[in-house]
Design a protein around this motif. Structure first.
Motif, PDB file in Angstrom:
ATOM      1  N   VAL A   1       0.843  -1.204   0.000  1.00  0.00           N
ATOM      2  CA  VAL A   1       0.000   0.000   0.000  1.00  0.00           C
ATOM      3  C   VAL A   1       0.877   1.253   0.000  1.00  0.00           C
ATOM      4  N   SER A   2       1.953   1.224   0.765  1.00  0.00           N
ATOM      5  CA  SER A   2       2.865   2.361   0.825  1.00  0.00           C
ATOM      6  C   SER A   2       3.489   2.623  -0.544  1.00  0.00           C
ATOM      7  N   ARG A   3       3.931   1.581  -1.214  1.00  0.00           N
ATOM      8  CA  ARG A   3       4.535   1.733  -2.542  1.00  0.00           C
ATOM      9  C   ARG A   3       3.501   2.229  -3.549  1.00  0.00           C
ATOM     10  N   LYS A   4       2.275   1.723  -3.430  1.00  0.00           N
ATOM     11  CA  LYS A   4       1.228   2.142  -4.358  1.00  0.00           C
ATOM     12  C   LYS A   4       0.906   3.627  -4.174  1.00  0.00           C
ATOM     13  N   SER A   5       0.812   4.085  -2.929  1.00  0.00           N
ATOM     14  CA  SER A   5       0.505   5.493  -2.693  1.00  0.00           C
ATOM     15  C   SER A   5       1.654   6.386  -3.155  1.00  0.00           C
ATOM     16  N   HIS A   6       2.888   5.927  -2.957  1.00  0.00           N
ATOM     17  CA  HIS A   6       4.046   6.702  -3.411  1.00  0.00           C
ATOM     18  C   HIS A   6       4.050   6.799  -4.941  1.00  0.00           C
ATOM     19  N   ALA A   7       3.774   5.702  -5.622  1.00  0.00           N
ATOM     20  CA  ALA A   7       3.732   5.715  -7.083  1.00  0.00           C
ATOM     21  C   ALA A   7       2.582   6.590  -7.584  1.00  0.00           C
ATOM     22  N   SER A   8       1.461   6.574  -6.897  1.00  0.00           N
ATOM     23  CA  SER A   8       0.325   7.417  -7.290  1.00  0.00           C
ATOM     24  C   SER A   8       0.679   8.894  -7.151  1.00  0.00           C
ATOM     25  N   LEU A   9       1.405   9.242  -6.096  1.00  0.00           N
ATOM     26  CA  LEU A   9       1.817  10.630  -5.912  1.00  0.00           C
ATOM     27  C   LEU A   9       2.767  11.068  -7.029  1.00  0.00           C
ATOM     28  N   LEU A  10       3.664  10.180  -7.418  1.00  0.00           N
ATOM     29  CA  LEU A  10       4.575  10.513  -8.513  1.00  0.00           C
ATOM     30  C   LEU A  10       3.813  10.744  -9.810  1.00  0.00           C
TER      31      LEU A  10
END
Length: 91
Positions: A26-35
């Motif tokens: 979930v953390s990686r997904k949210s970080h990628a979404s922010l990018l």
């Protein structure tokens, strides 16, 4: 964003033989979404004043070509009697 999480999970599994936890995914997904959102915001800045002026000029030149063609070929006495040259150019 999902592909980044899948790749990270596969990389972690190949190195440690353990999958990433749900929280890490979930953390990686949210970080990628922010990018991705930051990239979209940068694209919004690409609409500049010179671009707007160029689009306006391109549109006006097409109108002028149509108007000048209608003036040169104005069969107003035969077709659309009672209309002005300007009305004929818009038809």
């Amino acid at each position: 964003a999902d592909l980044d999480g899948i790749e990270a999970d596969q990389l972690a599994y190949s190195q440690t033989n353990q999958h990433l936890t749900a929280a890490e995914l979930v953390s990686r997904k949210s970080h990628a979404s922010l990018l991705l959102m930051e990239e979209l915001e940068l694209d919004a800045v690409l609409i500049t004043t010179p671009l707007i002026v160029a689009l306006f000029m391109a549109g006006m030149s097409q109108f002028l070509v149509g108007y000048n063609t209608s003036v040169m070929n104005s069969p107003s006495s035969v077709v659309f009697e009672g209309h002005t040259t300007f009305q004929w150019s818009l038809a």
